[in-house]
Design an enzyme around this catalytic site. Sequence first.
Site, PDB file in Angstrom:
ATOM      1  N   ARG A  45       0.820  -1.203   0.000  1.00 38.75           N
ATOM      2  CA  ARG A  45       0.000   0.000   0.000  1.00 38.75           C
ATOM      3  C   ARG A  45       0.858   1.259   0.000  1.00 38.75           C
ATOM      4  O   ARG A  45       0.477   2.281  -0.561  1.00 38.75           O
ATOM      5  CB  ARG A  45      -0.926   0.014   1.217  1.00 38.75           C
ATOM      6  CG  ARG A  45      -2.120  -0.919   1.097  1.00 38.75           C
ATOM      7  CD  ARG A  45      -3.186  -0.547   2.106  1.00 38.75           C
ATOM      8  NE  ARG A  45      -4.361  -1.396   1.976  1.00 38.75           N
ATOM      9  CZ  ARG A  45      -4.662  -2.389   2.803  1.00 38.75           C
ATOM     10  NH1 ARG A  45      -3.855  -2.649   3.811  1.00 38.75           N
ATOM     11  NH2 ARG A  45      -5.747  -3.102   2.626  1.00 38.75           N
ATOM     12  N   SER A  46       2.021   1.213   0.632  1.00 39.73           N
ATOM     13  CA  SER A  46       2.832   2.429   0.761  1.00 39.73           C
ATOM     14  C   SER A  46       3.247   2.970  -0.597  1.00 39.73           C
ATOM     15  O   SER A  46       3.061   4.153  -0.891  1.00 39.73           O
ATOM     16  CB  SER A  46       4.072   2.146   1.621  1.00 39.73           C
ATOM     17  OG  SER A  46       4.848   1.100   1.032  1.00 39.73           O
TER      18      SER A  46
END
Length: 721
Positions: free
Chosen positions: A323-324
């Site tokens: 997700r980052s």
Amino acid sequence: MVASGTPAAARAASSAAAAAARAFPLAAITGHGTLKLALLLAAVDPGLGGVVIAGGRGTGKSVLARGLHALLPPIDVIDLGEPGAAGTSGPQHPTALNIDPQRPSDWDAATRTRISELGGDPSGADASALLPTKVIPAPFIQVPLGITEDRLVGSVDVTASLASGQAIFQPGLLAEAHRGVLYVDELNLLDDGITNLLLAAVGSGDNRIEREGLSLSHPCRCLLIATYNPEEGAVRDHLLDRFAMALSANQVLELGQRVEITRSALAHGESSGAFRAQWQEETDGLATQLLLARQWLPDVQISREQIGYLVKEALRGGVEGHRSELYAVRVARAHAALSGRDRVEADDLQVAVRLVIAPRARQLPPPDPDQPLEPPPPPPPQGDQAPEEPDQPDEPDQDEDEPEDDSEQEEPEDDNPEDAPPPSIPEEFLLDPEATAIDPDLLLFSAAKSKGGGSGSRAVVFSDSRGRYVKPMLPRGPVKRIAVDATLRAAAPYQKARRLRQPDRLVIVEEGDLRAKQLQRKAGALVIFLVDASGSMALNRMQSAKGAVIRLLTEAYENRDEVALIPFRGEQAEVLLPPTRSITAARRRLETMPCGGGSPLAHGLSQAARVGANALATGDLSQVVVVAITDGRGNVPLSRSLGQPLLEGEEPVDLKEEVKQVASRYRALGIKLLVIDTERKFIGSGMGKDLAEAAGGRYVQLPKASDQAIAAIAMQAVSEL
């Protein structure tokens, strides 16, 4: 807000406009440069992932959220008209609100019916031209703490269903927030089930309803903003990871800044209109910049090398999951659009790392106050040229890769994007200790996040007789408390047909319509200290256990926990301190602590299981944890403790197997076992680890167990086991 074009929708639109008019201007807020930038980036790309803001009391979290809403441009929606109005065939019941006329994929059945009534083809390319539209303020929907599932996702409209004879959908808050702002205050205090539903709908951009005879979906693309105070309880890590940016509202202010904040708050309170007029120029500038950035965002390009840089930064920071980097790419593109560029550059990548990757990193470098984050300046008008953008001699990537562009940079007339140098990548990694430091606000958030919090809502108990009504459920057996609202919603679609059979009755409810209330209440844990009071180390064990009991009881009221103490010595184990939350009662009971004699470990485990099972049967506790402080050397069989004589010819009991057999029953009873082994490692006759494995519990080797260590391990076991 019930539907577009209804009186409720009109009232909601007017209230949103009034709230935006009363909001504190974002430009007038002192400090919070990082938060302002994060909120603006989220507004540029509402599907980016949202922003969560942690901060103490009075740090301006709600003011920032409402200030951003005042900058959002109004939205163009389809005007379905009043239900049953002239020119329509009958009542209209839209499943989606704030419908975009330019997105046919979002149109629901009511919209397509309206197009057909106007003589158009709902599947035609020019269908949107036939639809009447209107402009409304962007919605601002706040999720209250006590919200129920049906109010959030939507449910059956009882009034409309009674009139039509079929199940009619009534949109919830997720439908009302479409194309606007969905604001969650006190995220850490919101029910976990509600939070999961909310994040699932916002994350997918679509709210799917499968309940009460309804099977439908509607779009839910909104800007998600959440706030919470870490002192009132921590937020689960996986929830924080669902937000693109997680920042802190805590900031260190000088005397002059605090004075300016006070003066601004007083001026806004005396005359909000005059105060807004004072900041109108800056507010209009931010609103214009935001509107242009939304138009430029689809054209912003990011190269493969730049994506690789963001992935490397995430790896260097030890960030888990993907997700980052996904969020970081969208943040970099949004920052480029906010700066008026069509390509991502080094500054955009650095901002993405600071806002997205750095808070997720396991280790952060020390802060550097000389490099604050501020919103980018407004882009120049499209007719003007910005010669300072191509003149960047201090970027090594451009000098090394394309030295022939030096002659072209000297020509101010050259505005051909095909000949421009490629977007740059930062020379050094941002998360490297020698490179650019992280913003101080992110470090403050990281400290608050790691600190955690002592929330009183650690566990809850569901029942059908006591507690707060959270949602309806299908009954399992006799209904103790009827959920009237859900029962009426289940019966409403069939009233028309049932009245034909029984015209003398106004409302006909059958057994299959009944719904029961699911009630929820806070519940703590029972910690039972089972202490070996035999042998030479008995006095030390009992003193440590007594101190741990007193320590835990100091927090018992907040967490609704209870503590009990069962020492075992001689032939039997006795309940010296029954389950209690009273410090006074505990001290009185623990004044005399007999020690010495044999070690009836099996009877001690049986007594603890009996006390724990009785406590769970009351329904007031969520879990029972038995903390056994022993060296694992039981030498008294259970039959002798229970007063059962050994029969002639009967073989002696295997004490180790007997103890393991008693401990194995903890699984079926739902009781957790924590064994604190006080035996020194060079003495190898104990069986503490085997005891913990038999019960499916946890084993800790702690020869010198202090009261502070025992209390800490016990509380950790309550949270983790």
